[in-house]
Design a protein around this motif. Structure first.
Motif, PDB file in Angstrom:
ATOM      1  N   ARG A   9      15.952  17.206  25.761  1.00 50.98           N
ATOM      2  CA  ARG A   9      14.636  17.181  26.404  1.00 50.98           C
ATOM      3  C   ARG A   9      14.101  18.596  26.594  1.00 50.98           C
ATOM      4  N   LEU A  10      15.003  19.515  26.933  1.00 55.30           N
ATOM      5  CA  LEU A  10      14.591  20.904  27.110  1.00 55.30           C
ATOM      6  C   LEU A  10      14.083  21.496  25.799  1.00 55.30           C
ATOM      7  N   LEU A  11      14.816  21.208  24.714  1.00 55.95           N
ATOM      8  CA  LEU A  11      14.400  21.702  23.403  1.00 55.95           C
ATOM      9  C   LEU A  11      13.104  21.049  22.944  1.00 55.95           C
ATOM     10  N   ALA A  12      12.885  19.782  23.339  1.00 63.46           N
ATOM     11  CA  ALA A  12      11.648  19.098  22.974  1.00 63.46           C
ATOM     12  C   ALA A  12      10.440  19.793  23.600  1.00 63.46           C
ATOM     13  N   VAL A  13      10.622  20.314  24.820  1.00 61.19           N
ATOM     14  CA  VAL A  13       9.532  21.056  25.468  1.00 61.19           C
ATOM     15  C   VAL A  13       9.206  22.310  24.661  1.00 61.19           C
ATOM     16  N   LEU A  14      10.231  23.051  24.249  1.00 51.26           N
ATOM     17  CA  LEU A  14       9.994  24.256  23.460  1.00 51.26           C
ATOM     18  C   LEU A  14       9.401  23.922  22.097  1.00 51.26           C
ATOM     19  N   ALA A  15       9.869  22.830  21.499  1.00 56.50           N
ATOM     20  CA  ALA A  15       9.383  22.435  20.172  1.00 56.50           C
ATOM     21  C   ALA A  15       7.941  21.953  20.210  1.00 56.50           C
ATOM     22  N   PHE A  17       5.570  23.658  21.146  1.00 58.71           N
ATOM     23  CA  PHE A  17       4.773  24.814  20.732  1.00 58.71           C
ATOM     24  C   PHE A  17       5.020  25.115  19.257  1.00 58.71           C
ATOM     25  N   ASP A  18       3.970  25.383  18.529  1.00 54.72           N
ATOM     26  CA  ASP A  18       4.088  25.843  17.144  1.00 54.72           C
ATOM     27  C   ASP A  18       2.864  26.692  16.832  1.00 54.72           C
ATOM     28  N   HIS A  19       2.734  27.113  15.565  1.00 47.99           N
ATOM     29  CA  HIS A  19       1.634  28.012  15.213  1.00 47.99           C
ATOM     30  C   HIS A  19       0.274  27.341  15.381  1.00 47.99           C
TER      31      HIS A  19
END
Length: 250
Positions: A9-15, A17-19
């Motif tokens: 879930r933590l990584l999903a928050v970071l993911a 964001f993208d260009h």
């Protein structure tokens, strides 16, 4: 969604964001990460406290400097860029066009350095951007030196088109890759935009394997490819030697 682990879930928050989405509201993060708003709020708070995310005066979130500090430790980014930069600068001074350094990540090319001048032709890349291997000069240079099984797997998938000139025929792509290996350079003309041509060459590490690629992107009209190829190959050779590779070694 709720069955995902806490790290996932933590990584999903970071993911989220993208260009294409460098700035997000909390609601945007919740939607893009597929998380309940309360969960997203808690995780965003933790990431903000650690420095992975920052919030501006309007309440919109951006990637924080702490993540850039961590990412800079990657040996395929920082160390490579430090070694390559003098040679990239020389190539830029010789051309005053876009000069790029990239590595392969799976079936994509990731740009780790980019030098450009005000008069250089416009390109659709920035540091950290990703493109399919077949559509760019650096991608062709990297794919041409992959294992045969990787090349066949890549050619077996649907090849995305970005302009009418993008290579989408697997047979054509195989011939192009063979020519890249023969000549030591890749030429990609109008594959991403209709007005640009890229000339790229592979960069080898100390063990002789191709670890990166360097390229120059110029206007397609009037491009002097025969002059650009040796310049790009010389830059790639200089970087390779600086990384410990000796021509003629296995």
């Amino acid at each position: 969604m709720s069955a995902r682990s806490a790290p996932a879930r933590l990584l999903a928050v970071l993911a989220a964001f993208d260009h294409a989405h460098p700035a997000l509201t909390l609601t945007d993060i919740s939607r893009r990460a597929g998380l309940p708003l309360t969960t997203a709020h808690r995780l965003v708070g933790a990431l903000r406290e650690w420095g992975a995310l920052e919030r501006d005066a309007s309440g919109v979130y951006h990637v924080g400097l702490r993540l850039w500090e961590i990412a800079a430790l990657s040996p395929r980014s920082l160390a490579l860029r430090q070694v390559a930069l003098p040679f990239l600068e020389d190539l830029y001074e010789a051309t005053h066009e876009n000069v790029q350094l990239a590595v392969r990540d799976g079936f994509e090319v990731v740009y780790v350095e980019w030098l450009s001048g005000r008069s250089a032709v416009g390109v659709r890349i920035q540091v950290g951007a990703r493109w399919p291997l077949h559509a760019t000069g650096v991608g062709l240079a990297l794919l041409a030196h992959c294992e045969a099984a990787v090349q066949e797997e890549y050619c077996g998938q649907q090849l995305a088109a970005f302009t009418p000139h993008t290579i989408t025929d697997p047979a054509v792509l195989r011939r192009v890759l063979a020519e890249v290996r023969r000549s030591g350079a890749a030429v990609s003309s109008r594959q991403v935009t209709d007005d640009a041509l890229s000339v790229a060459a592979p960069v080898r590490g100390a063990d002789g394997s191709v670890t990166a690629a360097v390229s120059v992107v110029v206007p397609e009209h009037g491009a002097r490819t025969t002059a650009l190829v040796p310049a790009v190959r010389l830059a790639a050779l200089g970087i390779s030697r600086a990384l410990g590779w000796q021509p003629g070694s296995p």
